[in-house]
Design a protein around this motif. Structure first.
Motif, short mmCIF file in Angstrom:
data_model
loop_
_atom_site.label_atom_id
_atom_site.label_comp_id
_atom_site.label_asym_id
_atom_site.label_seq_id
_atom_site.Cartn_x
_atom_site.Cartn_y
_atom_site.Cartn_z
N SER A 5 -8.47 -21.27 -27.04
CA SER A 5 -9.35 -22.38 -27.42
C SER A 5 -9.96 -22.12 -28.80
CB SER A 5 -10.46 -22.54 -26.38
OG SER A 5 -11.34 -21.42 -26.40
N ALA B 227 -13.90 -17.04 -28.00
CA ALA B 227 -12.43 -17.09 -28.03
C ALA B 227 -11.86 -15.84 -28.69
CB ALA B 227 -11.96 -18.34 -28.77
N ARG C 78 -11.90 -20.07 -34.86
CA ARG C 78 -12.20 -19.83 -33.45
C ARG C 78 -13.63 -19.31 -33.30
NH1 ARG C 78 -7.54 -20.29 -30.51
NH2 ARG C 78 -5.59 -19.94 -31.68
#
Length: 208
Positions: A207, A130, A126
């Protein structure tokens, strides 16, 4: 843990109130008592030659200090009050008076290790944005957030501390926080943080 066992547990030890920034447990201390947070929030902070690192946040109902109680080693971190905190300090041998407690403590330690491992997996791959959004949402969830579009974090946190929780340098955490503010997702005044769009932050947190 049953309601009866919980009630028995809360009769053990000694209740004590700590003011903001007071240390409830001290890193390096050799003692085996544990602490139950009855009201308020505490930080778990480890100190090294590189400065303090925020390891975790614990809230009402959480048990802290259990690792040193189990392995008898010096405490690996300090526990510090965030605002006024009410706790109950219980000697480890007192816990044995409640039959369910030993099993529950061992289970809790295991669950925390699993949670730590899962966090590493969740963070893998990530980006910094995020990671920071995920930490903000997790802190909000600790404070009772479920689906409100706006939520004020009740815990005073420095950006370096957010960086510790998000496994990133303070400078990176500061940059990402500034961008979230510019994007209108977060408001920050000194150490007071308000999530202005929790749905958007949750989407960012999920995400890569």
């Amino acid at each position: 843990m049953s309601n009866e066992s919980r009630a028995q547990l809360l009769k053990l030890g000694t209740a004590r109130t700590y003011e903001n920034d007071k240390r409830i447990l001290e890193q390096g201390a050799s003692n085996d008592h544990v602490v139950v947070v009855l009201r308020g929030t505490v930080k778990v902070v480890a100190y090294s030659e590189y400065g303090p690192t925020l390891l975790a946040i614990r809230v009402r109902g959480d048990l802290v200090g259990e690792q040193a109680g189990i392995d008898k080693n010096p405490r690996s971190a300090s526990v510090i009050a965030c605002g006024e905190v009410l706790v109950r300090t219980i000697a480890l041998n007192e816990l044995k008076r409640v039959p369910e407690v030993d099993v529950q403590v061992q289970r809790m330690v295991s669950e925390r290790w699993r949670s730590s491992d899962q966090l590493r997996v969740d963070f893998f791959g990530r980006n910094a944005r995020a990671k920071l959004a995920r930490v903000l949402i997790e802190i909000a969830t600790m404070g009772g957030w479920e689906a409100e579009p706006r939520w004020e974090l009740k815990i005073p946190l420095k950006r370096a501390e957010l960086g510790s929780l998000a496994s990133m340098p303070p400078s990176t955490a500061d940059k990402q926080m500034r961008q979230l503010i510019v994007d209108g997702l977060v408001a920050a005044e000194q150490q007071r943080i308000t999530l202005l769009d929790t749905e958007a932050l949750r989407l960012i947190a999920d995400s890569h």
